[in-house]
Design an enzyme around this catalytic site. Structure first.
Site, PDB file in Angstrom:
ATOM      1  N   LYS A  13       0.872  -1.123   0.146  1.00  0.00           N
ATOM      2  CA  LYS A  13      -0.129  -0.038  -0.040  1.00  0.00           C
ATOM      3  C   LYS A  13       0.926   1.205  -0.167  1.00  0.00           C
ATOM      4  O   LYS A  13       0.726   2.102  -0.933  1.00  0.00           O
ATOM      5  CB  LYS A  13      -0.872   0.009   1.083  1.00  0.00           C
ATOM      6  CG  LYS A  13      -1.979  -1.238   1.269  1.00  0.00           C
ATOM      7  CD  LYS A  13      -2.627  -0.836   2.505  1.00  0.00           C
ATOM      8  CE  LYS A  13      -2.068  -1.089   3.869  1.00  0.00           C
ATOM      9  NZ  LYS A  13      -1.330  -2.408   4.275  1.00  0.00           N
ATOM     10  N   ARG A  88     -10.190   0.899   8.369  1.00  0.00           N
ATOM     11  CA  ARG A  88      -9.495  -0.372   8.533  1.00  0.00           C
ATOM     12  C   ARG A  88     -10.597  -1.329   9.121  1.00  0.00           C
ATOM     13  O   ARG A  88     -10.330  -2.341   9.682  1.00  0.00           O
ATOM     14  CB  ARG A  88      -8.357  -0.250   9.328  1.00  0.00           C
ATOM     15  CG  ARG A  88      -7.261  -0.710   8.891  1.00  0.00           C
ATOM     16  CD  ARG A  88      -6.021  -0.637  10.059  1.00  0.00           C
ATOM     17  NE  ARG A  88      -4.878  -1.222   9.900  1.00  0.00           N
ATOM     18  CZ  ARG A  88      -3.807  -0.893   9.044  1.00  0.00           C
ATOM     19  NH1 ARG A  88      -3.849   0.274   8.684  1.00  0.00           N
ATOM     20  NH2 ARG A  88      -2.633  -1.592   9.187  1.00  0.00           N
TER      21      ARG A  88
HETATM   22  P1  AP5 Z   1       4.738  -1.606   1.702  1.00  0.00           P
HETATM   23  O1  AP5 Z   1       4.505  -0.688   0.546  1.00  0.00           O
HETATM   24  O2  AP5 Z   1       5.397  -0.854   2.936  1.00  0.00           O
HETATM   25  O3  AP5 Z   1       3.468  -2.276   2.497  1.00  0.00           O
HETATM   26  P2  AP5 Z   1       2.059  -1.859   3.135  1.00  0.00           P
HETATM   27  O4  AP5 Z   1       0.961  -2.315   2.517  1.00  0.00           O
HETATM   28  O5  AP5 Z   1       2.192  -0.460   3.345  1.00  0.00           O
HETATM   29  O6  AP5 Z   1       2.479  -2.477   4.658  1.00  0.00           O
HETATM   30  P3  AP5 Z   1       2.392  -1.997   6.076  1.00  0.00           P
HETATM   31  O7  AP5 Z   1       2.765  -2.972   6.857  1.00  0.00           O
HETATM   32  O8  AP5 Z   1       2.599  -0.633   6.200  1.00  0.00           O
HETATM   33  O9  AP5 Z   1       0.682  -2.255   6.353  1.00  0.00           O
HETATM   34  P4  AP5 Z   1      -0.151  -2.232   7.614  1.00  0.00           P
HETATM   35  O10 AP5 Z   1      -1.262  -1.919   6.978  1.00  0.00           O
HETATM   36  O11 AP5 Z   1       0.226  -3.437   8.308  1.00  0.00           O
HETATM   37  O12 AP5 Z   1       0.738  -1.065   8.502  1.00  0.00           O
HETATM   38  P5  AP5 Z   1       0.178   0.529   8.485  1.00  0.00           P
HETATM   39  O13 AP5 Z   1       1.626   1.227   8.929  1.00  0.00           O
HETATM   40  O14 AP5 Z   1      -0.785   1.060   7.841  1.00  0.00           O
HETATM   41  O15 AP5 Z   1       5.510  -2.957   1.457  1.00  0.00           O
HETATM   42  C1  AP5 Z   1       6.080  -3.808   2.188  1.00  0.00           C
HETATM   43  C2  AP5 Z   1       7.384  -4.164   1.810  1.00  0.00           C
HETATM   44  O16 AP5 Z   1       7.346  -5.077   0.428  1.00  0.00           O
HETATM   45  C3  AP5 Z   1       8.533  -3.138   1.465  1.00  0.00           C
HETATM   46  O17 AP5 Z   1       9.815  -3.795   1.858  1.00  0.00           O
HETATM   47  C4  AP5 Z   1       8.449  -3.027   0.019  1.00  0.00           C
HETATM   48  O18 AP5 Z   1       9.620  -2.491  -0.350  1.00  0.00           O
HETATM   49  C5  AP5 Z   1       7.947  -4.285  -0.734  1.00  0.00           C
HETATM   50  N1  AP5 Z   1       7.119  -4.384  -1.766  1.00  0.00           N
HETATM   51  C6  AP5 Z   1       6.080  -3.625  -2.206  1.00  0.00           C
HETATM   52  N2  AP5 Z   1       5.358  -3.870  -3.254  1.00  0.00           N
HETATM   53  C7  AP5 Z   1       6.226  -4.872  -3.693  1.00  0.00           C
HETATM   54  C8  AP5 Z   1       5.938  -5.770  -4.870  1.00  0.00           C
HETATM   55  N3  AP5 Z   1       5.121  -5.363  -5.724  1.00  0.00           N
HETATM   56  N4  AP5 Z   1       6.974  -6.856  -5.056  1.00  0.00           N
HETATM   57  C9  AP5 Z   1       7.878  -7.109  -4.161  1.00  0.00           C
HETATM   58  N5  AP5 Z   1       8.070  -6.202  -2.982  1.00  0.00           N
HETATM   59  C10 AP5 Z   1       7.180  -5.245  -2.811  1.00  0.00           C
HETATM   60  O19 AP5 Z   1      -0.246   0.423  10.365  1.00  0.00           O
HETATM   61  C11 AP5 Z   1       0.535  -0.278  11.264  1.00  0.00           C
HETATM   62  C12 AP5 Z   1      -0.136  -0.405  12.770  1.00  0.00           C
HETATM   63  O20 AP5 Z   1      -0.846   1.095  12.990  1.00  0.00           O
HETATM   64  C13 AP5 Z   1      -1.493  -1.270  12.453  1.00  0.00           C
HETATM   65  O21 AP5 Z   1      -1.057  -2.460  12.823  1.00  0.00           O
HETATM   66  C14 AP5 Z   1      -2.184  -0.690  13.511  1.00  0.00           C
HETATM   67  O22 AP5 Z   1      -1.917  -0.959  15.011  1.00  0.00           O
HETATM   68  C15 AP5 Z   1      -1.948   0.893  13.487  1.00  0.00           C
HETATM   69  N6  AP5 Z   1      -3.251   1.604  12.590  1.00  0.00           N
HETATM   70  C16 AP5 Z   1      -2.613   2.188  11.366  1.00  0.00           C
HETATM   71  N7  AP5 Z   1      -3.874   2.567  10.768  1.00  0.00           N
HETATM   72  C17 AP5 Z   1      -4.813   2.266  11.439  1.00  0.00           C
HETATM   73  C18 AP5 Z   1      -6.304   2.391  11.711  1.00  0.00           C
HETATM   74  N8  AP5 Z   1      -6.974   2.959  10.585  1.00  0.00           N
HETATM   75  N9  AP5 Z   1      -7.063   1.929  12.714  1.00  0.00           N
HETATM   76  C19 AP5 Z   1      -6.564   1.355  13.735  1.00  0.00           C
HETATM   77  N10 AP5 Z   1      -5.002   1.107  13.849  1.00  0.00           N
HETATM   78  C20 AP5 Z   1      -4.318   1.443  12.690  1.00  0.00           C
HETATM   79 MG    MG Z   2       2.261   0.991   4.922  1.00  0.00          MG
END
Ligand code: AP5
Ligand code: MG
Ligand code: ZN
Length: 214
Positions: A13, A88
Site C-alpha cells: 500500500k 480499517r
Molecule cells: P509496503 O508498501 O510498505 O506495504 P504496506 O501495505 O504499506 O504494509 P504495512 O505493513 O505498512 O501495512 P499495515 O497496514 O500493516 O501497516 P500500517 O503502517 O498501515 O511494502 C512492504 C514491503 O514489500 C516493502 O519492503 C516493499 O519494498 C516491498 N514491496 C512492495 N510492493 C512490492 C512488490 N510488488 N513486489 C515485491 N516487493 C514489494 O499500520 C501499522 C499499525 O498501525 C497497525 O497494525 C495498527 O496498529 C495501527 N493502525 C494504522 N492505521 C490504523 C487504523 N486506521 N485503525 C487502527 N489502527 C491503525
Molecule cells: Mg504502509
C-alpha cells in the site's frame, strides 16, 4: 482525486501510495505513518498507539477517526487525497462516509491490493525504512544501492518494530477479521478496484494508473 488504498499488511500500500501521490500531486495520508511520527515525537497519542501497534492490534477507532477528520479539513486536501491504512474497520468506513458527506465530497475509487499470505510475510520482514526521509526498501525485492543506507538522502535504514514474524502473523489475522469486510463494503458501493499485488512494483503501478485514467 479522492482515493483509499486497501490491503493486508505488507501488501505494498505504502509503496504504491508514494508513487500515486507523486503522479497526481495529492497528499498521502497514512494513519500508520501518523502514529509512528507520534511515537517518535513521544506524544501521548504515540504512547497509547504503541501499546496496540507492538502487539499487532488495531488502535481503537475513537483515536483514529478524529485524527483523520482533522487531517481531511486541511487546505492541501481540498483537491484530493489518498488514504493509506484508513479505514480499517467498517465503523471507520462509516465515519469517513459521514464526514465526506458533511463536506459535500465523495470517494472516487478504493484500490484493493490483493496478495497471498506467504508473500506478505516475506515482504514485511524484509522491509527497511529510512529513518530520515521515510523511503521504503526491501532487502531482496527493492534493495538500496548500499546496504543499510538510503539512496535518496543517505539516511540510516531500520526495521519497523512490528515487522517481526509473530507480529506480522497477528496483523494478518486482525486484517482478515476486521479489515477484509471492507472489500465487500466498497464493492457494494461500486468503488472497488481490485489489483493483483503479486506482480512487480512497476507493473502494479502501471495497472493502477491505467484504471484510474479509464
Ligand atoms: P509496503 O508498501 O510498505 O506495504 P504496506 O501495505 O504499506 O504494509 P504495512 O505493513 O505498512 O501495512 P499495515 O497496514 O500493516 O501497516 P500500517 O503502517 O498501515 O511494502 C512492504 C514491503 O514489500 C516493502 O519492503 C516493499 O519494498 C516491498 N514491496 C512492495 N510492493 C512490492 C512488490 N510488488 N513486489 C515485491 N516487493 C514489494 O499500520 C501499522 C499499525 O498501525 C497497525 O497494525 C495498527 O496498529 C495501527 N493502525 C494504522 N492505521 C490504523 C487504523 N486506521 N485503525 C487502527 N489502527 C491503525
Ligand atoms: Mg504502509
Ligand atoms: Zn532517506
Amino acid at each position: 482525486m479522492r482515493l483509499v488504498i486497501l490491503g493486508p499488511p505488507g501488501a505494498g500500500k505504502g509503496t504504491q501510495a508514494s508513487a500515486i501521490v507523486k503522479k497526481y500531486n495529492i497528499p498521502h495520508i497514512s494513519t500508520g505513518d501518523i502514529f509512528r511520527a507520534n511515537i517518535k515525537a513521544g506524544t501521548e497519542l504515540g504512547k497509547k498507539a504503541k501499546t496496540y501497534m507492538d502487539k499487532g492490534l488495531l488502535v481503537p477507532d475513537e483515536l483514529v477517526v478524529s485524527i483523520v477528520k482533522d487531517r481531511l479539513t486541511e487546505e492541501d486536501c481540498k483537491d484530493g487525497f489518498l488514504l493509506d491504512g484508513f479505514p480499517r474497520t467498517v465503523n471507520q468506513a462509516e465515519a469517513l462516509d459521514k464526514e465526506l458527506n458533511e463536506m459535500g465530497l465523495k470517494l472516487d475509487r478504493v484500490i484493493n491490493i490483493d496478495v497471498e499470505k506467504d508473500i506478505l510475510i516475506e515482504r514485511a520482514i524484509g522491509r527497511r525504512i529510512c529513518r530520515n526521509c521515510g523511503a521504503t526498501y526491501h532487502i531482496k525485492f527493492n534493495p538500496p544501492q548500499r546496504e543499510g543506507v538510503c539512496d535518496n538522502c543517505k539516511g540510516e535504514l531500520f526495521q519497523r518494530d512490528d515487522d517481526k514474524v509473530e507480529t506480522v502473523e497477528k496483523r494478518i489475522e486482525v486484517y482478515i477479521e476486521e479489515t477484509k469486510p471492507l472489500i465487500d463494503y466498497y464493492m457494494k458501493k461500486g468503488l472497488l478496484l481490485n489489483i493483483d499485488g503479486s506482480k512487480s512494483i512497476d507493473a502494479i503501478f502501471e495497472e493502477i494508473v491505467n484504471h484510474l485514467e479509464k
